[in-house]
Design an enzyme around this catalytic site. Structure first.
Site, PDB file in Angstrom:
ATOM      1  CB  CYS A 134      -0.911  -0.024   1.221  1.00 34.77           C
ATOM      2  SG  CYS A 134      -2.066   1.360   1.247  1.00 34.77           S
ATOM      3  CB  CYS A 150      -1.361   3.575   8.141  1.00 37.28           C
ATOM      4  SG  CYS A 150      -2.434   4.270   6.862  1.00 37.28           S
ATOM      5  CB  CYS A 166      -0.806  -0.522   8.210  1.00 33.61           C
ATOM      6  SG  CYS A 166      -1.723  -1.688   7.175  1.00 33.61           S
ATOM      7  CB  CYS A 189     -15.777  -6.828   6.484  1.00 35.88           C
ATOM      8  SG  CYS A 189     -14.888  -5.278   6.332  1.00 35.88           S
ATOM      9  CB  CYS A 245     -18.659  -4.524   5.326  1.00 38.02           C
ATOM     10  SG  CYS A 245     -17.662  -3.142   5.942  1.00 38.02           S
ATOM     11  CB  CYS A 281     -18.279   0.434   9.207  1.00 34.71           C
ATOM     12  SG  CYS A 281     -17.168  -0.448  10.319  1.00 34.71           S
ATOM     13  NE  ARG A 332     -17.596  -5.412  13.689  1.00 34.23           N
ATOM     14  CZ  ARG A 332     -17.889  -4.537  12.729  1.00 34.23           C
ATOM     15  NH1 ARG A 332     -16.953  -3.774  12.227  1.00 34.23           N
ATOM     16  NH2 ARG A 332     -19.110  -4.443  12.270  1.00 34.23           N
TER      17      ARG A 332
HETATM   18  N1  SAM Z   1      -6.756   0.531   3.211  1.00 35.99           N
HETATM   19  C1  SAM Z   1      -8.004   0.803   3.784  1.00 35.99           C
HETATM   20  C2  SAM Z   1      -7.978   1.913   4.787  1.00 35.99           C
HETATM   21  O1  SAM Z   1      -6.942   2.110   5.440  1.00 35.99           O
HETATM   22  O2  SAM Z   1      -8.991   2.559   4.958  1.00 35.99           O
HETATM   23  C3  SAM Z   1      -8.658  -0.409   4.403  1.00 35.99           C
HETATM   24  C4  SAM Z   1      -7.888  -1.416   5.190  1.00 35.99           C
HETATM   25  S1  SAM Z   1      -7.199  -0.888   6.730  1.00 35.99           S
HETATM   26  C5  SAM Z   1      -6.152  -2.248   7.101  1.00 35.99           C
HETATM   27  C6  SAM Z   1      -8.536  -0.939   7.867  1.00 35.99           C
HETATM   28  C7  SAM Z   1      -8.291  -0.544   9.303  1.00 35.99           C
HETATM   29  O3  SAM Z   1      -7.657  -1.597  10.006  1.00 35.99           O
HETATM   30  C8  SAM Z   1      -7.412   0.652   9.588  1.00 35.99           C
HETATM   31  O4  SAM Z   1      -8.073   1.859   9.394  1.00 35.99           O
HETATM   32  C9  SAM Z   1      -7.077   0.431  11.057  1.00 35.99           C
HETATM   33  O5  SAM Z   1      -8.040   1.039  11.877  1.00 35.99           O
HETATM   34  C10 SAM Z   1      -7.140  -1.084  11.216  1.00 35.99           C
HETATM   35  N2  SAM Z   1      -5.791  -1.635  11.445  1.00 35.99           N
HETATM   36  C11 SAM Z   1      -4.844  -1.829  10.517  1.00 35.99           C
HETATM   37  N3  SAM Z   1      -3.732  -2.337  11.077  1.00 35.99           N
HETATM   38  C12 SAM Z   1      -3.970  -2.460  12.400  1.00 35.99           C
HETATM   39  C13 SAM Z   1      -3.198  -2.925  13.519  1.00 35.99           C
HETATM   40  N4  SAM Z   1      -1.939  -3.317  13.371  1.00 35.99           N
HETATM   41  N5  SAM Z   1      -3.770  -2.920  14.731  1.00 35.99           N
HETATM   42  C14 SAM Z   1      -5.048  -2.501  14.879  1.00 35.99           C
HETATM   43  N6  SAM Z   1      -5.813  -2.055  13.863  1.00 35.99           N
HETATM   44  C15 SAM Z   1      -5.303  -2.030  12.644  1.00 35.99           C
HETATM   45  C1  DTB Z   2     -11.366  -2.327  11.381  1.00 32.28           C
HETATM   46  O1  DTB Z   2     -11.601  -1.308  12.056  1.00 32.28           O
HETATM   47  N1  DTB Z   2     -10.613  -3.335  11.790  1.00 32.28           N
HETATM   48  C2  DTB Z   2     -10.506  -4.325  10.747  1.00 32.28           C
HETATM   49  C3  DTB Z   2     -11.472  -3.784   9.663  1.00 32.28           C
HETATM   50  N2  DTB Z   2     -11.856  -2.516  10.175  1.00 32.28           N
HETATM   51  C4  DTB Z   2     -11.065  -3.739   8.261  1.00 32.28           C
HETATM   52  C5  DTB Z   2      -9.111  -4.560  10.326  1.00 32.28           C
HETATM   53  C6  DTB Z   2      -8.188  -4.929  11.439  1.00 32.28           C
HETATM   54  C7  DTB Z   2      -6.855  -5.186  10.862  1.00 32.28           C
HETATM   55  C8  DTB Z   2      -5.911  -5.705  11.861  1.00 32.28           C
HETATM   56  C9  DTB Z   2      -4.546  -5.893  11.328  1.00 32.28           C
HETATM   57  C10 DTB Z   2      -4.415  -6.891  10.222  1.00 32.28           C
HETATM   58  O2  DTB Z   2      -5.121  -7.916  10.163  1.00 32.28           O
HETATM   59  O3  DTB Z   2      -3.528  -6.691   9.400  1.00 32.28           O
HETATM   60 FE1  SF4 Z   3      -2.857   1.096   3.383  1.00 35.38          FE
HETATM   61 FE2  SF4 Z   3      -2.761  -0.129   5.737  1.00 35.38          FE
HETATM   62 FE3  SF4 Z   3      -3.086   2.489   5.644  1.00 35.38          FE
HETATM   63 FE4  SF4 Z   3      -5.095   0.892   4.828  1.00 35.38          FE
HETATM   64  S1  SF4 Z   3      -4.282   1.042   6.898  1.00 35.38           S
HETATM   65  S2  SF4 Z   3      -4.335   2.729   3.813  1.00 35.38           S
HETATM   66  S3  SF4 Z   3      -3.904  -0.793   3.968  1.00 35.38           S
HETATM   67  S4  SF4 Z   3      -1.271   1.351   4.929  1.00 35.38           S
END
Ligand code: SAM
Ligand code: DTB
Ligand code: SF4
Length: 323
Positions: A59, A63, A66, A103, A134, A194, A266
């Site tokens: 990506c 973030c 992530c 989702c 979703c 959401c 959630r």
């Molecule tokens: N790329 C899209 C975005 O960022 O909107 C969708 C996928 S993103 C992985 C969805 C959400 O997962 C993020 O906004 C964050 O709140 C959650 N998330 C991602 N990595 C995480 C982590 N290591 N621990 C907890 N929550 C996480």
């Molecule tokens: C949200 O708030 N939590 C979910 C969903 N929306 C997409 C994602 C959690 C991701 C946790 C880290 C991972 O699995 O990489």
């Molecule tokens: Fe990309 Fe992860 Fe950020 Fe979603 S949360 S925009 S997948 S870097």
């Protein structure tokens, strides 16, 4: 004066009022949250969603939490958008496992127009299986939101993640306002929202309260509010973030329930690092939705055996789909 809430409803005063609620004695706070919960939901029913990463890694966003950002050496292998058939076969398994909402998440800044046909087919296919749909695909234009709405997308997940003040400490490739814009596009297209965030990224209590106050004061409150506890990802910027105190986490859940009485709150990422007792208190504080299954998008989740044992111990039931 300390304990008195003010009548003014500007966001600053809303935050002051919310902080007063947050700081009430723990037992009083949970009692109030549970009262609000019972006025709006069956307290013993938990909504179950299942996640699938339809496009993993690589990506462009940075973030700091992530595993899927190309900016950090997290060791994750990137993959292309999954075939529609594979998504539908995974969705069938999720339905057999009791999930009522499916989702689909993609590691994108935003979808490309060339991906829209496949995304539409995924929404139509999952809906035809009788589950709520979703998606979480990053930034969406009004056009893209309209196409997904027309396909029957029920929810769009797009998190604020933290407060406006703390945002640039966590993400530098976009701004808080971009997130609000997509939320407005999705809402205008008629898709349910959401939106939530992550706790445990080094933010202050005020940041957590501010994020909830922003969500609660959107023109319409989000129907779903995912509260994630940071899963520290090796190689990511937040790999060494100090874990949040469980009591602070539970207080934040209670505040979310009180500020957004009719929303599904959630208990999202991070349950593998929570004791059963902590999860039980989160449910008592008003959380009424979880992700089920062994994996979230890339990280671990407790899995069916653990969750069914927990549900049995607590007398909880999966929530039926109202359609
Ligand atoms: N790329 C899209 C975005 O960022 O909107 C969708 C996928 S993103 C992985 C969805 C959400 O997962 C993020 O906004 C964050 O709140 C959650 N998330 C991602 N990595 C995480 C982590 N290591 N621990 C907890 N929550 C996480
Ligand atoms: C949200 O708030 N939590 C979910 C969903 N929306 C997409 C994602 C959690 C991701 C946790 C880290 C991972 O699995 O990489
Ligand atoms: Fe990309 Fe992860 Fe950020 Fe979603 S949360 S925009 S997948 S870097």
């Amino acid at each position: 004066m300390e304990n008195q809430t003010t009548a003014c409803s500007c966001l600053e005063h809303e935050a002051v009022n919310a902080k007063i609620i947050y700081n009430t004695p723990f037992i009083d706070l949970l009692f109030r949250a549970q009262q609000v919960h019972r006025e709006n939901f069956n307290p013993n029913a938990i909504q179950m969603s299942r996640l699938l990463s339809i496009k993993t890694g690589g990506c462009a966003e940075d973030c700091g939490y992530c595993s899927q950002s190309a900016h950090y050496p997290t060791g994750l292998k990137a993959s292309k958008l999954m075939d529609v058939e594979r998504v539908l076969s995974e969705a069938r398994k999720a339905k057999e496992g009791g999930a009522t909402r499916y989702c689909m998440g993609a590691a994108w800044r935003s979808p490309k127009d060339r991906d829209m046909d496949a995304l539409v087919a995924m929404v139509e296919g999952v809906r035809a299986l009788g589950m709520e749909t979703c998606m979480t695909l990053g930034k969406l234009t009004p056009d893209q939101s309209g196409r997904l709405a027309k396909a029957g997308l029920d929810y769009y997940n797009h998190n604020l993640d933290t407060s406006e003040r703390y945002y640039s400490e966590i993400i530098t490739t976009r701004v808080f306002e971009d997130r609000l814009e997509t939320l407005a596009n999705v809402r205008d297209a008629g898709i349910k929202v959401c939106a939530g965030g992550i706790l445990g990224m080094g933010e202050t209590v005020e940041d957590r309260i501010s994020m909830l106050v922003t969500l609660a004061n959107l023109p319409y409150q989000p129907e779903s509010v995912p509260i994630n506890m940071l899963i520290p990802i090796p190689g990511s910027k937040l790999e060494h973030a100090a874990p949040i105190d469980p009591i602070d986490f539970i207080r934040t859940i209670a505040l979310a329930r009180i500020l957004m009485p009719a929303s599904y709150v959630r208990l999202s990422a991070g349950r593998t690092d929570m004791s059963d007792e902590m999860q039980a208190l989160c449910f008592f504080a008003g959380a009424n939705s979880i992700f089920v299954g062994e994996t979230l998008l890339t990280a671990d989740n407790p899995g069916e055996d653990h969750d069914s044992a927990l549900f049995r111990r607590l007398g909880l039931k999966p929530m039926e789909l109202e359609r």
